[in-house]
Scaffold this motif. Structure first.
Motif, PDB file in Angstrom:
ATOM      1  N   LEU A 283      -1.903 -12.277   2.296  1.00 46.38           N
ATOM      2  CA  LEU A 283      -0.735 -12.539   3.143  1.00 46.38           C
ATOM      3  C   LEU A 283       0.062 -11.259   3.372  1.00 46.38           C
ATOM      4  N   ALA A 284       0.252 -10.498   2.306  1.00 46.45           N
ATOM      5  CA  ALA A 284       1.040  -9.272   2.429  1.00 46.45           C
ATOM      6  C   ALA A 284       0.362  -8.277   3.361  1.00 46.45           C
ATOM      7  N   ALA A 285      -0.955  -8.361   3.468  1.00 50.13           N
ATOM      8  CA  ALA A 285      -1.677  -7.441   4.354  1.00 50.13           C
ATOM      9  C   ALA A 285      -1.680  -7.941   5.790  1.00 50.13           C
ATOM     10  N   GLY A 286      -1.065  -9.121   6.012  1.00 45.52           N
ATOM     11  CA  GLY A 286      -0.995  -9.635   7.372  1.00 45.52           C
ATOM     12  C   GLY A 286      -2.209 -10.473   7.739  1.00 45.52           C
ATOM     13  N   ASP A 287      -3.026 -10.786   6.761  1.00 43.10           N
ATOM     14  CA  ASP A 287      -4.215 -11.585   7.035  1.00 43.10           C
ATOM     15  C   ASP A 287      -3.857 -13.064   6.873  1.00 43.10           C
ATOM     16  N   SER A 288      -4.716 -13.926   7.397  1.00 44.28           N
ATOM     17  CA  SER A 288      -4.470 -15.353   7.201  1.00 44.28           C
ATOM     18  C   SER A 288      -5.375 -15.846   6.069  1.00 44.28           C
TER      19      SER A 288
ATOM     20  N   HIS B  36       0.818  -1.219   0.000  1.00 39.91           N
ATOM     21  CA  HIS B  36       0.000   0.000   0.000  1.00 39.91           C
ATOM     22  C   HIS B  36       0.848   1.263   0.000  1.00 39.91           C
ATOM     23  N   LEU B  37       2.096   1.125   0.416  1.00 40.12           N
ATOM     24  CA  LEU B  37       2.947   2.313   0.528  1.00 40.12           C
ATOM     25  C   LEU B  37       3.691   2.636  -0.757  1.00 40.12           C
TER      26      LEU B  37
ATOM     27  N   PRO C 295       2.156  -6.979  -7.687  1.00 36.64           N
ATOM     28  CA  PRO C 295       1.124  -7.234  -8.695  1.00 36.64           C
ATOM     29  C   PRO C 295      -0.290  -6.850  -8.236  1.00 36.64           C
ATOM     30  N   ALA C 296      -0.569  -7.046  -6.936  1.00 30.36           N
ATOM     31  CA  ALA C 296      -1.938  -6.788  -6.494  1.00 30.36           C
ATOM     32  C   ALA C 296      -1.996  -6.519  -4.999  1.00 30.36           C
ATOM     33  N   ILE C 297      -3.051  -5.861  -4.572  1.00 31.48           N
ATOM     34  CA  ILE C 297      -3.310  -5.698  -3.138  1.00 31.48           C
ATOM     35  C   ILE C 297      -4.801  -5.805  -2.879  1.00 31.48           C
ATOM     36  N   LEU C 298      -5.110  -5.967  -1.598  1.00 23.07           N
ATOM     37  CA  LEU C 298      -6.507  -5.946  -1.186  1.00 23.07           C
ATOM     38  C   LEU C 298      -6.761  -4.646  -0.444  1.00 23.07           C
TER      39      LEU C 298
END
Ligand code: ADP
Ligand code: MG
Length: 634
Positions: free
Chosen positions: A609-614, A452-453, A543-546
């Motif tokens: 995963l990158a957002a720290g979610d499971s 996100h940064l 490539p992508a984020i949520l």
């Protein structure tokens, strides 16, 4: 010697034993403070008597001027303190002098490092001043009788400060407490009038009641022993009633140790006299260190309340909001009645206006500290920052002021230290930036590297990194600061406003248009997992984020609620992809629907995963990834 009955030998609570040991060894370099601590207790005991006597005058047992007497015997090597305060019953002596009542003490003791130097500053956390007697004494005798009990119900407590103490019932004619210190042979210097007088002047001058020492007088003719005359050695007036200009810093500091039961100096204080419609004096302190039970509901908090110089209540909680519960001090009112109770305090409109004035005093004091002593303020923030973050939710009226005192980690620092104030942030914001950007997450390491940064890095825009458990909740109460609104960079459709040039915006629109087909295909492939699919303008490398929906709960809040067993409304993320990323290009050119599906699910899971979610279905992720890896290696 009076008759001792019902003699018992009891062991100290384990924590007391540990503390005694720590105390004797680590405070040795400042051993004279034992007197300060015992005088402080005697003064508290007198305050308690005065207060209880308001409702039950018979406790005064015919009066007697309230005072503390300190005497000594050079030959016997003893120092004796006597007060005519509230005293202790046998039961009181067992609990107060044999255990530490504070909740969480046992837990806290486990955190002691064993390094005496490091641990010594923790002694003050327990308010265990009494045990400092054992720094200089190898035996302590306490004779006490609680006001209101019969003379036959006195108690004698005696200990060598090792593992146990003896307790028995004795006759004691006067109410109050007499403590006899049998000095260690190396400490007999304290059995000296001049020495005692100096120590009292140095540490206990502020005690509001007289502290008396025997005066040396020559024996009258025909008498062997001179008559004892007593002399007051301290100022014996309430410190807060004196004009600010006449009180020395050291006096403020010693007074703090007495009211706060702390062993360390305060970080800052504010002494004010208010006249007019309401009349009161307040003396408020910011401690240097947070007590270990700061987050425990039952932990003591609040100010010492006096009404026209008479002590009426300890821990009066109604004068400050909960987020300022670490503030110590006294408030002395001329408007309240002496028989004021906690219940009355909660309802009295006078208290409301005092509370808002005192709150403002504290916030002003903190603002001053932040401005004039930034290094000290850093220390303050480390200790009390988490509590201050409760402020905006609790104290709507002072929201902006509290916001100005908050400190955060940001993309401008590299160690996650919370040092950036909102004013600093805005002062160095980019030209045209009219938002305060932030990102919340579990750990600093995680948010620091969040995709996100990416666009903010590229454009050199600072983002606040919020990783305390309370942060997301805090931000739900903060809408703006200094007219600039807060923007969660992981939320909604990021609009950089003026920070994006017209050309940038146009180009982005064109790209979005050209990827409409891909968007549709992804929507079909990801189906129920997403609320929306769109082209991202915030990615450069990933490539992508949520992204989180504008109104949805953030990850942190969701995890907190789930952990506390609450049902959390289901919300779906927004899948944003980076059209310039080679993986996305590959995806766009993928003919096989099966492979397209696998790849898009992998990208989705990676973004989670990158957002720290499971992952909801980690096995499926592994299966898809392995399938691709196998195809790759053929
Ligand atoms: P603190 O003063 O922080 O409570 P101390 O270790 O100094 O802790 O004292 C422990 C307790 O022993 C006091 O809270 C009080 O209940 C009791 N106590 C100590 N000295 C006296 C005294 N002179 N008169 C009555 N009670 C006393
Ligand atoms: Mg004490």
């Amino acid at each position: 010697m009076s008759v001792e009955t019902q003699k018992e030998t009891l062991g100290f609570q384990t924590e007391v034993k540990q503390l005694l040991h720590l105390m004797i060894h680590s405070l040795y370099s400042n051993k004279e403070i034992f007197l300060r601590e015992l005088i402080s207790n005697a003064s508290d005991a007198v305050d308690k008597l005065r207060f209880e006597a308001l409702a039950k005058p018979e406790l005064l047992e015919g009066g007697a001027e309230l005072k503390i007497r300190v005497s000594f015997d050079k030959d016997a090597k003893t120092v004796t303190l006597e007060d005519n305060g509230i005293g202790m019953s046998r039961e009181d002596a067992v609990t107060h002098l044999g255990t530490i009542a504070k909740s969480g003490t046992a837990d806290f003791m486990k955190h002691l490092s064993g390094d005496q130097k490091k641990d010594s500053h923790l002694i003050g956390q327990f308010g265990v001043g009494f045990y400092s007697a054992f720094i200089v004494a190898d035996k302590v005798d306490v004779f006490s009788r609680r006001a209101g009990l019969a003379a036959s119900e006195g108690v004698h407590w005696s200990s060598k400060g090792e593992g146990e103490f003896e307790i028995s019932t004795v006759e004691k004619a006067d109410r109050g407490t007499r403590i006899v210190l049998h000095l260690k042979s190396a400490e007999d210097e304290f059995a000296d009038g001049w020495r005692l007088r100096n120590i009292i002047k140095k540490y206990s001058d502020h005690i509001a009641l007289p502290i008396e020492l025997p005066k040396e007088v020559a024996a009258a003719e025909g008498e062997e022993q001179p008559a004892v005359e007593w002399e007051t050695v301290n100022r014996a007036s309430a410190l807060w009633t004196r004009p600010r200009t006449e009180v020395k810093d050291e006096e403020y500091q010693e007074f703090y140790k007495h009211v706060a039961h702390d062993f360390e100096n305060p970080l800052s204080w504010s002494h004010n006299k208010v006249e007019g419609k309401l009349e009161y004096t307040s003396l408020l302190y910011v401690p240097t260190r947070a007590p270990f039970d700061l987050y425990q509901r039952e932990a003591p908090k609040g100010l010492k309340l006096y009404v026209q110089r008479v002590f009426v209540m300890d821990q009066a909680e109604s004068f400050l909001p909960l987020y300022l519960r670490f503030i110590k001090g006294v408030v002395d009112s001329n408007d309240l009645s002496l028989n004021v109770s906690r219940e009355i305090l909660q309802k009295d409109p006078i208290i409301d206006s005092m509370k808002s004035a005192l709150t403002k005093r504290v916030l002003d004091m903190l603002e001053k500290l932040a401005k004039n002593e930034p290094e000290q303020y850093k220390g303050f923030w480390k200790n009390f920052g988490q509590v201050m973050k409760e402020g905006p939710a609790e104290d709507f009226a002072n929201k902006e002021k509290i916001a100005g005192l908050l400190r955060f980690a940001s993309t401008q620092g590299d160690d996650g230290e919370q040092v950036v104030g909102l004013a600093d942030y805005l002062a160095r914001a980019k030209e045209g930036q009219d938002k305060i950007y932030y990102l919340t997450g579990e750990t600093y390491a995680q948010v620091k590297n969040s995709p996100h940064l990416e666009v903010f890095r590229k454009k050199g825009i600072e983002v606040l990194l919020l990783t305390d458990r309370i942060d997301e909740w805090l931000m739900s109460y903060l809408n703006d600061f200094d007219g600039k609104s807060f923007v969660d960079v992981a939320r909604g459709d990021l609009d950089l406003g003026n920070l994006d040039s017209e050309e940038d915006k146009k180009a982005a629109e064109e790209v979005a248009k050209s990827k409409e087909g891909l968007v549709e295909r992804l929507k079909t492939a990801l189906g129920d997992s997403v609320a929306e699919v769109r082209v991202s303008h915030r990615l450069t490398d990933s490539p992508a984020i949520l992204a989180i929906g504008e109104q949805d709960l953030g990850l942190q809040m969701r995890q907190i609620l789930e952990a506390s067993g609450q049902k959390v409304p289901d919300s779906k993320p927004i899948f944003e992809f980076n059209p310039a990323h080679p993986l996305i290009e590959k995806l766009d050119n993928e003919q096989s629907d099966e492979r397209f599906g696998d790849l898009s699910h992998i990208l989705f899971d990676q973004a989670a995963l990158a957002a720290g979610d499971s992952l909801k279905d980690p096995a499926a992720y592994v299966r898809r990834l392995n399938k691709l890896l196998v195809e790759l290696s053929v």
